[in-house]
Design a protein around this motif. Sequence first.
Motif, PDB file in Angstrom:
ATOM      1  N   ASP A  75      -1.977  -5.744  -8.694  1.00  0.00           N
ATOM      2  CA  ASP A  75      -1.327  -5.137  -7.408  1.00  0.00           C
ATOM      3  C   ASP A  75      -0.235  -5.899  -6.693  1.00  0.00           C
ATOM      4  O   ASP A  75      -0.258  -7.134  -6.130  1.00  0.00           O
ATOM      5  CB  ASP A  75      -2.358  -5.457  -6.323  1.00  0.00           C
ATOM      6  N   SER A  76       0.984  -5.501  -6.785  1.00  0.00           N
ATOM      7  CA  SER A  76       2.124  -6.243  -6.657  1.00  0.00           C
ATOM      8  C   SER A  76       2.347  -6.743  -5.268  1.00  0.00           C
ATOM      9  O   SER A  76       2.218  -5.766  -4.253  1.00  0.00           O
ATOM     10  CB  SER A  76       3.414  -5.345  -6.892  1.00  0.00           C
ATOM     11  N   ARG A  77       2.609  -7.825  -4.975  1.00  0.00           N
ATOM     12  CA  ARG A  77       3.219  -8.529  -3.666  1.00  0.00           C
ATOM     13  C   ARG A  77       4.619  -8.341  -3.437  1.00  0.00           C
ATOM     14  O   ARG A  77       4.776  -8.362  -2.176  1.00  0.00           O
ATOM     15  CB  ARG A  77       2.808 -10.029  -3.821  1.00  0.00           C
ATOM     16  N   VAL A  78       5.251  -7.892  -4.165  1.00  0.00           N
ATOM     17  CA  VAL A  78       6.641  -7.608  -4.110  1.00  0.00           C
ATOM     18  C   VAL A  78       6.919  -6.233  -3.874  1.00  0.00           C
ATOM     19  O   VAL A  78       7.801  -5.935  -2.950  1.00  0.00           O
ATOM     20  CB  VAL A  78       7.551  -8.301  -5.323  1.00  0.00           C
ATOM     21  N   LEU A  79       6.259  -5.363  -4.532  1.00  0.00           N
ATOM     22  CA  LEU A  79       6.884  -3.798  -4.470  1.00  0.00           C
ATOM     23  C   LEU A  79       6.441  -3.347  -3.063  1.00  0.00           C
ATOM     24  O   LEU A  79       7.410  -2.416  -2.657  1.00  0.00           O
ATOM     25  CB  LEU A  79       6.373  -3.034  -5.666  1.00  0.00           C
ATOM     26  N   ARG A  80       5.577  -4.106  -2.542  1.00  0.00           N
ATOM     27  CA  ARG A  80       5.372  -3.126  -1.256  1.00  0.00           C
ATOM     28  C   ARG A  80       6.380  -3.443  -0.172  1.00  0.00           C
ATOM     29  O   ARG A  80       6.383  -2.614   0.680  1.00  0.00           O
ATOM     30  CB  ARG A  80       3.747  -3.431  -0.793  1.00  0.00           C
ATOM     31  N   PHE A  81       7.040  -4.449  -0.418  1.00  0.00           N
ATOM     32  CA  PHE A  81       8.132  -4.780   0.486  1.00  0.00           C
ATOM     33  C   PHE A  81       9.350  -4.056   0.440  1.00  0.00           C
ATOM     34  O   PHE A  81      10.351  -4.183   0.931  1.00  0.00           O
ATOM     35  CB  PHE A  81       8.387  -6.209   0.664  1.00  0.00           C
ATOM     36  N   LEU A  82       9.396  -3.384  -0.983  1.00  0.00           N
ATOM     37  CA  LEU A  82      10.694  -2.592  -1.353  1.00  0.00           C
ATOM     38  C   LEU A  82      10.551  -1.072  -1.512  1.00  0.00           C
ATOM     39  O   LEU A  82      11.545  -0.570  -1.709  1.00  0.00           O
ATOM     40  CB  LEU A  82      10.962  -3.331  -2.788  1.00  0.00           C
ATOM     41  N   SER A  83       9.447  -0.789  -1.314  1.00  0.00           N
ATOM     42  CA  SER A  83       9.156   0.760  -1.666  1.00  0.00           C
ATOM     43  C   SER A  83       9.934   1.769  -0.812  1.00  0.00           C
ATOM     44  O   SER A  83      10.155   2.809  -1.165  1.00  0.00           O
ATOM     45  CB  SER A  83       7.607   1.040  -1.620  1.00  0.00           C
ATOM     46  N   ARG A  84      10.241   1.224   0.389  1.00  0.00           N
ATOM     47  CA  ARG A  84      10.885   2.002   1.387  1.00  0.00           C
ATOM     48  C   ARG A  84      12.419   2.371   1.178  1.00  0.00           C
ATOM     49  O   ARG A  84      13.079   3.436   1.166  1.00  0.00           O
ATOM     50  CB  ARG A  84      10.937   1.670   2.672  1.00  0.00           C
ATOM     51  N   ASP A  85      13.014   1.246   0.022  1.00  0.00           N
ATOM     52  CA  ASP A  85      14.345   1.340  -0.386  1.00  0.00           C
ATOM     53  C   ASP A  85      14.610   1.621  -1.848  1.00  0.00           C
ATOM     54  O   ASP A  85      15.662   1.742  -2.114  1.00  0.00           O
ATOM     55  CB  ASP A  85      14.937  -0.118   0.237  1.00  0.00           C
ATOM     56  N   TYR A  86      13.685   1.504  -2.523  1.00  0.00           N
ATOM     57  CA  TYR A  86      13.735   1.725  -4.131  1.00  0.00           C
ATOM     58  C   TYR A  86      12.597   2.480  -4.708  1.00  0.00           C
ATOM     59  O   TYR A  86      11.352   2.904  -3.928  1.00  0.00           O
ATOM     60  CB  TYR A  86      13.596   0.315  -4.792  1.00  0.00           C
ATOM     61  N   GLU A  87      12.908   2.996  -5.665  1.00  0.00           N
ATOM     62  CA  GLU A  87      11.648   4.018  -6.453  1.00  0.00           C
ATOM     63  C   GLU A  87      11.144   2.813  -7.378  1.00  0.00           C
ATOM     64  O   GLU A  87      11.614   2.487  -8.290  1.00  0.00           O
ATOM     65  CB  GLU A  87      12.538   4.743  -7.394  1.00  0.00           C
ATOM     66  N   CYS A  88       9.714   2.738  -6.896  1.00  0.00           N
ATOM     67  CA  CYS A  88       8.986   1.693  -7.560  1.00  0.00           C
ATOM     68  C   CYS A  88       7.915   2.025  -8.640  1.00  0.00           C
ATOM     69  O   CYS A  88       7.125   2.800  -8.327  1.00  0.00           O
ATOM     70  CB  CYS A  88       8.471   0.712  -6.329  1.00  0.00           C
ATOM     71  N   TRP A  89       7.755   1.213  -9.652  1.00  0.00           N
ATOM     72  CA  TRP A  89       6.812   1.229 -10.702  1.00  0.00           C
ATOM     73  C   TRP A  89       6.092   0.226 -11.149  1.00  0.00           C
ATOM     74  O   TRP A  89       6.990  -0.986 -11.008  1.00  0.00           O
ATOM     75  CB  TRP A  89       7.206   2.082 -12.138  1.00  0.00           C
ATOM     76  N   ASN A  90       4.997   0.228 -11.580  1.00  0.00           N
ATOM     77  CA  ASN A  90       4.226  -1.006 -12.228  1.00  0.00           C
ATOM     78  C   ASN A  90       3.634  -0.483 -13.531  1.00  0.00           C
ATOM     79  O   ASN A  90       2.932   0.569 -13.431  1.00  0.00           O
ATOM     80  CB  ASN A  90       3.302  -1.396 -11.215  1.00  0.00           C
ATOM     81  N   ALA A  91       4.008  -1.267 -14.748  1.00  0.00           N
ATOM     82  CA  ALA A  91       3.211  -1.106 -15.896  1.00  0.00           C
ATOM     83  C   ALA A  91       2.011  -2.285 -16.166  1.00  0.00           C
ATOM     84  O   ALA A  91       2.512  -3.423 -16.262  1.00  0.00           O
ATOM     85  CB  ALA A  91       3.913  -0.665 -16.933  1.00  0.00           C
ATOM     86  N   ASP A  92       0.831  -1.856 -15.964  1.00  0.00           N
ATOM     87  CA  ASP A  92      -0.154  -2.941 -16.183  1.00  0.00           C
ATOM     88  C   ASP A  92      -1.485  -2.228 -16.735  1.00  0.00           C
ATOM     89  O   ASP A  92      -1.739  -1.017 -16.322  1.00  0.00           O
ATOM     90  CB  ASP A  92      -0.374  -3.553 -14.913  1.00  0.00           C
ATOM     91  N   LYS A  93      -1.799  -2.686 -17.961  1.00  0.00           N
ATOM     92  CA  LYS A  93      -2.908  -2.355 -18.747  1.00  0.00           C
ATOM     93  C   LYS A  93      -4.322  -2.385 -17.906  1.00  0.00           C
ATOM     94  O   LYS A  93      -5.341  -1.655 -17.891  1.00  0.00           O
ATOM     95  CB  LYS A  93      -3.252  -2.763 -19.730  1.00  0.00           C
ATOM     96  N   CYS A  94      -4.249  -3.280 -16.946  1.00  0.00           N
ATOM     97  CA  CYS A  94      -5.530  -3.789 -15.952  1.00  0.00           C
ATOM     98  C   CYS A  94      -6.634  -4.021 -16.736  1.00  0.00           C
ATOM     99  O   CYS A  94      -7.699  -3.507 -16.665  1.00  0.00           O
ATOM    100  CB  CYS A  94      -5.803  -2.552 -15.003  1.00  0.00           C
ATOM    101  N   GLU A  95      -6.564  -5.052 -17.823  1.00  0.00           N
ATOM    102  CA  GLU A  95      -7.707  -5.416 -18.466  1.00  0.00           C
ATOM    103  C   GLU A  95      -8.146  -6.657 -18.115  1.00  0.00           C
ATOM    104  O   GLU A  95      -9.143  -7.168 -18.690  1.00  0.00           O
ATOM    105  CB  GLU A  95      -7.480  -5.505 -19.916  1.00  0.00           C
ATOM    106  N   GLY A  96      -7.690  -7.294 -16.782  1.00  0.00           N
ATOM    107  CA  GLY A  96      -8.094  -8.493 -16.374  1.00  0.00           C
ATOM    108  C   GLY A  96      -7.474  -9.865 -17.221  1.00  0.00           C
ATOM    109  O   GLY A  96      -8.038 -10.696 -16.907  1.00  0.00           O
ATOM    110  N   LEU A  97      -6.657  -9.635 -17.851  1.00  0.00           N
ATOM    111  CA  LEU A  97      -6.036 -10.869 -18.578  1.00  0.00           C
ATOM    112  C   LEU A  97      -5.448 -11.784 -17.575  1.00  0.00           C
ATOM    113  O   LEU A  97      -4.590 -11.435 -16.664  1.00  0.00           O
ATOM    114  CB  LEU A  97      -4.985 -10.586 -19.601  1.00  0.00           C
TER     115      LEU A  97
END
Length: 249
Positions: A75-97
């Motif tokens: 859960d990105s701490r950075v992208l939420r501050f950028l989403s109004r100005d950029y098209e934001c994506w995150n790639a994460d398998k979310c396996e808890g590593l």
Amino acid sequence: MNNPQWPHPGNLAEFSFSKLSHFELFRDLPFQSYNVGDPDPTICDLKVYQDYLVYLFIRNNVPPGSRLLEVGGGDSRVLRFLSRDYECWNADKCEGLGNGPTKFISPDYRIVYDYMGSFSPELSDGYFDFVFSISALEHTPEDPTIRENILKDMNRVLKPGGYSLHCFDAILRPGGTSWINGLVPYLYSQISADTLETAISTIQNDANCYVMSQQAYDSNWKPITKDDYSEFGRPFSINVGWPQRSSAR
């Protein structure tokens, strides 16, 4: 927000590893990592340093409207501050590593549940202007094929002229036992980076090197690692940045 002191490709060698002097740039910004004020290097988590470095690089070098892809990190701490100005994506398998999440949702970016290096069809060739990771890729298995695929995949999804910046957790320990994930030297062997591959001995002897303090470690990491700071070592960040044109040789 262009600032010649902030990280950019021309001065990124000065940001090859975490330094105390970098914190002077992290003040009075419209960004807060972990919802706290200006970061204090004596008490903040290493990820706070990495968050601010990436945020400044994006704001200084990536034009609004560009497409950003964060690799891992949950859960990105950075992208939420950028989403109004950029098209934001995150790639994460979310396996808890690496104590990462096993699930999350966000209104601020599109999530692709896959690892970089898997060549996901959801991540189109040449689509992104900027690809980055924060405290994620140091969990990469020490496998030559996986390393090769990660680099190929990151360069695949970047537009010509796009850029990659990745912040790796690393550990300083005495007696030649310091630790860096093998993906770091692999990247430096394959790309023409704007950062510099720096010897551990140089980093250890640099009084300006920022390492996470014992106070911060005991508060944030020890409950997870169960190791004393003296045994675990001093966490710091290695930062690797390169333009897309510097693809794997």
